[in-house]
Design a protein around this motif. Sequence first.
Motif, PDB file in Angstrom:
ATOM      1  N   SER A  52       0.829  -1.207   0.000  1.00  0.00           N
ATOM      2  CA  SER A  52       0.000   0.000   0.000  1.00  0.00           C
ATOM      3  C   SER A  52       0.866   1.261   0.000  1.00  0.00           C
ATOM      4  CB  SER A  52      -0.957  -0.007   1.194  1.00  0.00           C
ATOM      5  OG  SER A  52      -0.259   0.011   2.414  1.00  0.00           O
ATOM      6  N   HIS A  53       2.003   1.217   0.689  1.00  0.00           N
ATOM      7  CA  HIS A  53       2.898   2.371   0.670  1.00  0.00           C
ATOM      8  C   HIS A  53       3.537   2.560  -0.706  1.00  0.00           C
ATOM      9  CE1 HIS A  53       2.545   2.475   5.037  1.00  0.00           C
ATOM     10  NE2 HIS A  53       2.998   3.708   4.942  1.00  0.00           N
ATOM     11  N   LEU A  54       3.896   1.463  -1.346  1.00  0.00           N
ATOM     12  CA  LEU A  54       4.438   1.568  -2.697  1.00  0.00           C
ATOM     13  C   LEU A  54       3.388   2.113  -3.666  1.00  0.00           C
ATOM     14  CD1 LEU A  54       6.546  -1.711  -2.944  1.00  0.00           C
ATOM     15  CD2 LEU A  54       7.385   0.645  -2.758  1.00  0.00           C
ATOM     16  N   ALA A  55       2.153   1.646  -3.522  1.00  0.00           N
ATOM     17  CA  ALA A  55       1.076   2.145  -4.384  1.00  0.00           C
ATOM     18  C   ALA A  55       0.838   3.634  -4.139  1.00  0.00           C
ATOM     19  CB  ALA A  55      -0.210   1.357  -4.139  1.00  0.00           C
ATOM     20  N   MET A  56       0.877   4.053  -2.875  1.00  0.00           N
ATOM     21  CA  MET A  56       0.673   5.460  -2.554  1.00  0.00           C
ATOM     22  C   MET A  56       1.776   6.311  -3.179  1.00  0.00           C
ATOM     23  SD  MET A  56       0.418   7.329   1.154  1.00  0.00           S
ATOM     24  CE  MET A  56       2.106   7.001   1.557  1.00  0.00           C
ATOM     25  N   THR A  57       3.015   5.840  -3.101  1.00  0.00           N
ATOM     26  CA  THR A  57       4.126   6.565  -3.698  1.00  0.00           C
ATOM     27  C   THR A  57       3.988   6.628  -5.214  1.00  0.00           C
ATOM     28  OG1 THR A  57       5.539   5.819  -1.901  1.00  0.00           O
ATOM     29  CG2 THR A  57       6.638   6.668  -3.850  1.00  0.00           C
ATOM     30  N   TYR A  58       3.590   5.515  -5.821  1.00  0.00           N
ATOM     31  CA  TYR A  58       3.417   5.458  -7.270  1.00  0.00           C
ATOM     32  C   TYR A  58       2.343   6.439  -7.733  1.00  0.00           C
ATOM     33  CZ  TYR A  58       2.037   3.679 -11.824  1.00  0.00           C
ATOM     34  OH  TYR A  58       1.705   3.575 -13.147  1.00  0.00           O
ATOM     35  N   PHE A  59       1.186   6.417  -7.065  1.00  0.00           N
ATOM     36  CA  PHE A  59       0.095   7.295  -7.494  1.00  0.00           C
ATOM     37  C   PHE A  59       0.388   8.761  -7.186  1.00  0.00           C
ATOM     38  CE2 PHE A  59      -2.363   3.275  -7.254  1.00  0.00           C
ATOM     39  CZ  PHE A  59      -2.668   3.211  -8.610  1.00  0.00           C
ATOM     40  N   ALA A  60       1.159   9.030  -6.148  1.00  0.00           N
ATOM     41  CA  ALA A  60       1.543  10.416  -5.863  1.00  0.00           C
ATOM     42  C   ALA A  60       2.464  10.942  -6.949  1.00  0.00           C
ATOM     43  CB  ALA A  60       2.213  10.508  -4.504  1.00  0.00           C
ATOM     44  N   SER A  61       3.350  10.094  -7.450  1.00  0.00           N
ATOM     45  CA  SER A  61       4.253  10.541  -8.505  1.00  0.00           C
ATOM     46  C   SER A  61       3.513  10.696  -9.838  1.00  0.00           C
ATOM     47  CB  SER A  61       5.421   9.572  -8.659  1.00  0.00           C
ATOM     48  OG  SER A  61       4.983   8.324  -9.142  1.00  0.00           O
ATOM     49  N   LYS A  62       2.463   9.911 -10.067  1.00  0.00           N
ATOM     50  CA  LYS A  62       1.679  10.039 -11.299  1.00  0.00           C
ATOM     51  C   LYS A  62       0.866  11.332 -11.305  1.00  0.00           C
ATOM     52  CE  LYS A  62       0.326   6.917 -13.946  1.00  0.00           C
ATOM     53  NZ  LYS A  62      -0.157   5.882 -14.772  1.00  0.00           N
ATOM     54  N   GLY A  64       1.868  14.114 -10.412  1.00  0.00           N
ATOM     55  CA  GLY A  64       2.755  15.251 -10.633  1.00  0.00           C
ATOM     56  C   GLY A  64       3.273  15.879  -9.373  1.00  0.00           C
ATOM     57  N   SER A  65       3.067  15.200  -8.248  1.00  0.00           N
ATOM     58  CA  SER A  65       3.560  15.733  -6.994  1.00  0.00           C
ATOM     59  C   SER A  65       5.074  15.537  -6.940  1.00  0.00           C
ATOM     60  CB  SER A  65       2.896  15.004  -5.819  1.00  0.00           C
ATOM     61  OG  SER A  65       3.464  15.403  -4.609  1.00  0.00           O
ATOM     62  N   GLU A  66       5.802  16.596  -6.701  1.00  0.00           N
ATOM     63  CA  GLU A  66       7.254  16.507  -6.607  1.00  0.00           C
ATOM     64  C   GLU A  66       7.701  16.182  -5.206  1.00  0.00           C
ATOM     65  OE1 GLU A  66       9.384  19.677  -8.379  1.00  0.00           O
ATOM     66  OE2 GLU A  66       8.067  19.774 -10.103  1.00  0.00           O
ATOM     67  N   LYS A  67       6.778  16.234  -4.243  1.00  0.00           N
ATOM     68  CA  LYS A  67       7.118  15.945  -2.869  1.00  0.00           C
ATOM     69  C   LYS A  67       7.266  14.441  -2.684  1.00  0.00           C
ATOM     70  CE  LYS A  67       5.355  16.291   1.808  1.00  0.00           C
ATOM     71  NZ  LYS A  67       4.192  16.565   2.611  1.00  0.00           N
ATOM     72  N   ALA A  68       8.374  14.028  -2.105  1.00  0.00           N
ATOM     73  CA  ALA A  68       8.593  12.614  -1.834  1.00  0.00           C
ATOM     74  C   ALA A  68       7.737  12.190  -0.657  1.00  0.00           C
ATOM     75  CB  ALA A  68      10.067  12.355  -1.542  1.00  0.00           C
ATOM     76  N   CYS A  69       7.589  10.913  -0.489  1.00  0.00           N
ATOM     77  CA  CYS A  69       6.767  10.390   0.595  1.00  0.00           C
ATOM     78  C   CYS A  69       7.317  10.813   1.946  1.00  0.00           C
ATOM     79  CB  CYS A  69       6.657   8.867   0.496  1.00  0.00           C
ATOM     80  SG  CYS A  69       5.627   8.123   1.749  1.00  0.00           S
ATOM     81  N   HIS A  70       8.641  10.664   2.144  1.00  0.00           N
ATOM     82  CA  HIS A  70       9.244  11.028   3.421  1.00  0.00           C
ATOM     83  C   HIS A  70      10.513  11.786   3.184  1.00  0.00           C
ATOM     84  CE1 HIS A  70       6.533   8.609   5.802  1.00  0.00           C
ATOM     85  NE2 HIS A  70       6.623   7.690   4.884  1.00  0.00           N
TER      86      HIS A  70
END
Length: 70
Positions: A52-62, A64-70
């Motif tokens: 779920s964390h990997l999916a959240m990171t993937y969809f955040a990058s799709k 256009g968010s430039e902010k990293a997860c942590h």
Amino acid sequence: MIGKIWNEIKSNHIAQMAVCCFLPVVLILGLQLLGFAGFWIFGLAIAVCIGSHLAMTYFASKNGSEKACH
């Protein structure tokens, strides 16, 4: 109604983290209530948490968010 809630979760990092951390807990409790027991439940919960964390990171990058997860 669900679309509005989904849009709010997609734009709120804290809500995303809460969902990702809540899923393994629900998985463990649900499987134990259904009568499943064993160490494999915790392994499955860890896999769901990581996935779920990997999916959240993937969809955040799709999005256009430039902010990293942590």
